[in-house]
Design a protein around this motif. Structure first.
Motif, PDB file in Angstrom:
ATOM      1  N   LEU A   1     -12.731 -29.656  12.468  1.00 10.72           N
ATOM      2  CA  LEU A   1     -12.348 -30.524  13.312  1.00 10.72           C
ATOM      3  C   LEU A   1     -12.015 -30.126  14.875  1.00 10.72           C
ATOM      4  O   LEU A   1     -12.444 -30.841  15.717  1.00 10.72           O
ATOM      5  CB  LEU A   1     -10.723 -31.218  12.822  1.00 10.72           C
ATOM      6  N   ASP A   2     -11.550 -28.838  14.789  1.00 10.07           N
ATOM      7  CA  ASP A   2     -11.416 -28.352  16.265  1.00 10.07           C
ATOM      8  C   ASP A   2     -12.789 -28.143  16.793  1.00 10.07           C
ATOM      9  O   ASP A   2     -12.669 -28.208  18.083  1.00 10.07           O
ATOM     10  CB  ASP A   2     -10.615 -27.035  16.123  1.00 10.07           C
ATOM     11  N   ASP A   3     -13.459 -27.789  16.138  1.00  7.68           N
ATOM     12  CA  ASP A   3     -15.075 -27.422  16.572  1.00  7.68           C
ATOM     13  C   ASP A   3     -15.677 -28.708  17.061  1.00  7.68           C
ATOM     14  O   ASP A   3     -16.509 -28.839  18.242  1.00  7.68           O
ATOM     15  CB  ASP A   3     -15.738 -26.698  15.653  1.00  7.68           C
ATOM     16  N   ARG A   4     -15.357 -29.773  16.131  1.00  7.13           N
ATOM     17  CA  ARG A   4     -16.005 -30.933  16.745  1.00  7.13           C
ATOM     18  C   ARG A   4     -15.178 -31.500  18.148  1.00  7.13           C
ATOM     19  O   ARG A   4     -15.831 -32.107  18.854  1.00  7.13           O
ATOM     20  CB  ARG A   4     -15.458 -32.217  15.739  1.00  7.13           C
ATOM     21  N   ARG A   5     -14.070 -31.216  18.220  1.00  9.01           N
ATOM     22  CA  ARG A   5     -13.158 -31.547  19.477  1.00  9.01           C
ATOM     23  C   ARG A   5     -13.850 -31.009  20.539  1.00  9.01           C
ATOM     24  O   ARG A   5     -13.975 -31.422  21.784  1.00  9.01           O
ATOM     25  CB  ARG A   5     -11.649 -31.505  19.234  1.00  9.01           C
ATOM     26  N   THR A   6     -14.170 -29.638  20.457  1.00  7.62           N
ATOM     27  CA  THR A   6     -14.735 -28.788  21.335  1.00  7.62           C
ATOM     28  C   THR A   6     -15.964 -29.291  21.735  1.00  7.62           C
ATOM     29  O   THR A   6     -16.443 -29.536  23.075  1.00  7.62           O
ATOM     30  CB  THR A   6     -15.034 -27.301  21.072  1.00  7.62           C
ATOM     31  N   LEU A   7     -16.858 -29.525  20.935  1.00  5.33           N
ATOM     32  CA  LEU A   7     -18.185 -30.090  21.120  1.00  5.33           C
ATOM     33  C   LEU A   7     -18.009 -31.457  21.806  1.00  5.33           C
ATOM     34  O   LEU A   7     -18.644 -31.702  23.066  1.00  5.33           O
ATOM     35  CB  LEU A   7     -18.953 -30.525  20.007  1.00  5.33           C
TER      36      LEU A   7
ATOM     37  N   ALA B   1     -30.562 -30.334  23.870  1.00  4.80           N
ATOM     38  CA  ALA B   1     -31.103 -29.656  22.691  1.00  4.80           C
ATOM     39  C   ALA B   1     -30.243 -28.950  22.082  1.00  4.80           C
ATOM     40  O   ALA B   1     -30.129 -29.041  20.563  1.00  4.80           O
ATOM     41  CB  ALA B   1     -32.377 -29.049  22.784  1.00  4.80           C
ATOM     42  N   THR B   2     -29.523 -28.025  22.663  1.00  6.87           N
ATOM     43  CA  THR B   2     -28.433 -27.204  21.952  1.00  6.87           C
ATOM     44  C   THR B   2     -27.430 -28.030  21.426  1.00  6.87           C
ATOM     45  O   THR B   2     -26.911 -27.801  20.270  1.00  6.87           O
ATOM     46  CB  THR B   2     -28.036 -26.139  23.189  1.00  6.87           C
ATOM     47  N   LEU B   3     -26.796 -28.975  22.159  1.00  7.78           N
ATOM     48  CA  LEU B   3     -25.947 -30.182  21.603  1.00  7.78           C
ATOM     49  C   LEU B   3     -26.270 -30.561  20.377  1.00  7.78           C
ATOM     50  O   LEU B   3     -25.377 -30.963  19.445  1.00  7.78           O
ATOM     51  CB  LEU B   3     -25.301 -31.052  22.861  1.00  7.78           C
ATOM     52  N   ARG B   4     -27.740 -31.114  20.452  1.00  4.31           N
ATOM     53  CA  ARG B   4     -27.971 -31.735  19.089  1.00  4.31           C
ATOM     54  C   ARG B   4     -28.013 -30.901  17.952  1.00  4.31           C
ATOM     55  O   ARG B   4     -27.793 -31.076  17.037  1.00  4.31           O
ATOM     56  CB  ARG B   4     -29.506 -32.325  19.407  1.00  4.31           C
ATOM     57  N   GLY B   5     -28.525 -29.512  18.159  1.00  4.07           N
ATOM     58  CA  GLY B   5     -28.263 -28.474  17.186  1.00  4.07           C
ATOM     59  C   GLY B   5     -26.866 -28.265  16.712  1.00  4.07           C
ATOM     60  O   GLY B   5     -26.695 -28.062  15.477  1.00  4.07           O
TER      61      GLY B   5
ATOM     62  N   HIS C   1     -24.155 -30.689  16.785  1.00  5.58           N
ATOM     63  CA  HIS C   1     -23.988 -31.651  16.227  1.00  5.58           C
ATOM     64  C   HIS C   1     -24.433 -31.369  14.625  1.00  5.58           C
ATOM     65  O   HIS C   1     -23.845 -31.748  13.670  1.00  5.58           O
ATOM     66  CB  HIS C   1     -24.529 -32.962  16.540  1.00  5.58           C
ATOM     67  N   GLY C   2     -25.804 -30.862  14.530  1.00  2.00           N
ATOM     68  CA  GLY C   2     -26.266 -30.649  13.191  1.00  2.00           C
ATOM     69  C   GLY C   2     -25.614 -29.812  12.567  1.00  2.00           C
ATOM     70  O   GLY C   2     -25.579 -30.100  11.249  1.00  2.00           O
ATOM     71  N   ARG C   3     -25.359 -28.735  13.045  1.00  2.10           N
ATOM     72  CA  ARG C   3     -24.550 -27.769  12.400  1.00  2.10           C
ATOM     73  C   ARG C   3     -23.176 -28.215  11.756  1.00  2.10           C
ATOM     74  O   ARG C   3     -22.724 -27.733  10.718  1.00  2.10           O
ATOM     75  CB  ARG C   3     -24.436 -26.309  13.121  1.00  2.10           C
ATOM     76  N   LEU C   4     -22.561 -28.697  12.473  1.00  2.00           N
ATOM     77  CA  LEU C   4     -21.308 -29.106  12.147  1.00  2.00           C
ATOM     78  C   LEU C   4     -21.348 -30.259  11.258  1.00  2.00           C
ATOM     79  O   LEU C   4     -20.312 -30.209  10.324  1.00  2.00           O
ATOM     80  CB  LEU C   4     -20.549 -29.852  13.442  1.00  2.00           C
ATOM     81  N   SER C   5     -22.199 -31.192  10.966  1.00  2.00           N
ATOM     82  CA  SER C   5     -22.717 -31.931   9.917  1.00  2.00           C
ATOM     83  C   SER C   5     -23.117 -31.444   8.849  1.00  2.00           C
ATOM     84  O   SER C   5     -22.745 -31.721   7.531  1.00  2.00           O
ATOM     85  CB  SER C   5     -23.788 -33.172  10.326  1.00  2.00           C
ATOM     86  N   ALA C   6     -23.798 -30.329   8.615  1.00  2.00           N
ATOM     87  CA  ALA C   6     -24.058 -29.607   7.772  1.00  2.00           C
ATOM     88  C   ALA C   6     -22.798 -28.951   7.130  1.00  2.00           C
ATOM     89  O   ALA C   6     -22.867 -28.677   5.706  1.00  2.00           O
ATOM     90  CB  ALA C   6     -25.062 -28.561   7.933  1.00  2.00           C
ATOM     91  N   ARG C   7     -21.824 -28.366   7.795  1.00  2.00           N
ATOM     92  CA  ARG C   7     -20.817 -27.726   7.545  1.00  2.00           C
ATOM     93  C   ARG C   7     -19.931 -28.590   6.722  1.00  2.00           C
ATOM     94  O   ARG C   7     -19.342 -28.532   5.622  1.00  2.00           O
ATOM     95  CB  ARG C   7     -20.009 -27.099   8.512  1.00  2.00           C
ATOM     96  N   GLY C   8     -19.785 -30.030   7.277  1.00  2.00           N
ATOM     97  CA  GLY C   8     -19.058 -30.897   6.474  1.00  2.00           C
ATOM     98  C   GLY C   8     -19.361 -31.322   5.360  1.00  2.00           C
ATOM     99  O   GLY C   8     -18.865 -31.568   4.200  1.00  2.00           O
ATOM    100  N   ARG C   9     -20.956 -31.373   5.270  1.00  2.00           N
ATOM    101  CA  ARG C   9     -21.383 -31.980   3.963  1.00  2.00           C
ATOM    102  C   ARG C   9     -21.306 -30.838   3.025  1.00  2.00           C
ATOM    103  O   ARG C   9     -21.134 -30.907   1.720  1.00  2.00           O
ATOM    104  CB  ARG C   9     -23.264 -32.246   4.110  1.00  2.00           C
TER     105      ARG C   9
END
Length: 239
Positions: free
Chosen positions: A99-105, A208-212, A214-222
Motif C-alpha cells: 500500500l505504501d508503494d502504491r501511495r508513493t507511485l 513507460a517506467t511508471l506503467r511498468g 504499476h504492473g509490478r505492483l499489480s503482479a505483487r498484489g495478485r
C-alpha cells in the motif's frame, strides 16, 4: 501437526523436488531453514516426507513472489512453530508495504502532473542561477544547497564565477523534489525516484517506467492472493 505427519503417505525428497523443478538439496535446505516441518527418518537415516510437506513447499513457493524470499521464509517458520499470529503479522506488514508503494507511485504521478510547463530554463540560455530559481519556487537557496548535498540535484558550476548553474534537467529535478517534499516525502525516499527520472532520460520517457511500476505492483498484489490461498490450505492441513 505431528499426527498429520504420521498419517500421511511417505514421499522421498526427489518426489517433492521434481514437481517444482528443484533439486533434492534445495528441499533439504528448506527443511533445515524451517520452511518445511521436520521430516521423519528411516532406520537408515533417509528423510521421508508426507503430503503435508508437499503442501508446505507449495505454500512457500506461492508466497515468495508476493512477499519475497525472506518474509516468505519467516511466515512458514512461524506457522510451523505454531505461531500463526506472528505469520499473520508478517503478512499484514507486506500488505502495508504494498500500500505504501502504491501511495508513493501516486505521489510521483501527482508530482509529475503538477509540474507546469514552461518554467524550466530556456534551451540554450545557459541555465539559471540559484537565487532566481529559489525565488521562483518560493524556496531558500539553502534548501537547494541541502538538496544538492543529498544528491537530488546536480547543478554544474560556472567555470569563471563558480556559481551554481541549473539547466533544464536540473530545474525539472528541483521542481519534482519540491512537489514530493510538499507531499511529505523524506529526502531519502525521494532520491531513488529522482534517479529513475534521470535514468529514463526525462519525464516523458518515465511514463513507460511508471506503467511498468504499476504492473509490478499489480503482479505483487495478485501473487499475494495466490500465496494466501495456498497458506489457507496449508493451515487447514495442519489442524
Amino acid at each position: 501437526m505431528e499426527q498429520k505427519l504420521k498419517n500421511g503417505r511417505q514421499l522421498r525428497p526427489v518426489d517433492l523436488a521434481r514437481g517444482h523443478g528443484l533439486s533434492t538439496q534445495a528441499v533439504r535446505n528448506y527443511e533445515e531453514a524451517g520452511i518445511l516441518p521436520a521430516a521423519d527418518r528411516t532406520p537408515h537415516g533417509y528423510r521421508t516426507y508426507t503430503p503435508l510437506h508437499a503442501q508446505a513447499l507449495r505454500t512457500f513457493l506461492a508466497l515468495v513472489p508476493g512477499h519475497g524470499h525472506q518474509t516468505a521464509t519467516s511466515i512458514m517458520r512461524a506457522v510451523n512453530q505454531g505461531a500463526v499470529d506472528e505469520a499473520f503479522r508478517l503478512i499484514d506488514e507486506s500488505h502495508a508495504q504494498l500500500l505504501d508503494d502504491r501511495r508513493t507511485l501516486q505521489a510521483v504521478e501527482n508530482a509529475l502532473r503538477d509540474l507546469e510547463p514552461g518554467t524550466a530554463a530556456e534551451p540554450g540560455s545557459g541555465g539559471t542561477f540559484i537565487g532566481p530559481l529559489a525565488n521562483r519556487l518560493g524556496l531558500r537557496p539553502a534548501t537547494l544547497r541541502k538538496w544538492e548535498n543529498a544528491g537530488l540535484v546536480r547543478p554544474r558550476r560556472d567555470p569563471r564565477t563558480g556559481y551554481r548553474v541549473y539547466d533544464e534537467a536540473d530545474v525539472r529535478d528541483v521542481r519534482l523534489v519540491h512537489q514530493l517534499r510538499r507531499g511529505g516525502y523524506l529526502l531519502e525516499q525521494i532520491a531513488p525516484l529522482i534517479a529513475q527520472v534521470r535514468a529514463a532520460g526525462g519525464l516523458e520517457p518515465l511514463e513507460a517506467t511508471l506503467r511498468g511500476w504499476h504492473g509490478r505492483l499489480s503482479a505483487r498484489g495478485r501473487a499475494m492472493l495466490a500465496g494466501a490461498a495456498e497458506l489457507e490450505a496449508y493451515l487447514r492441513e495442519c489442524e
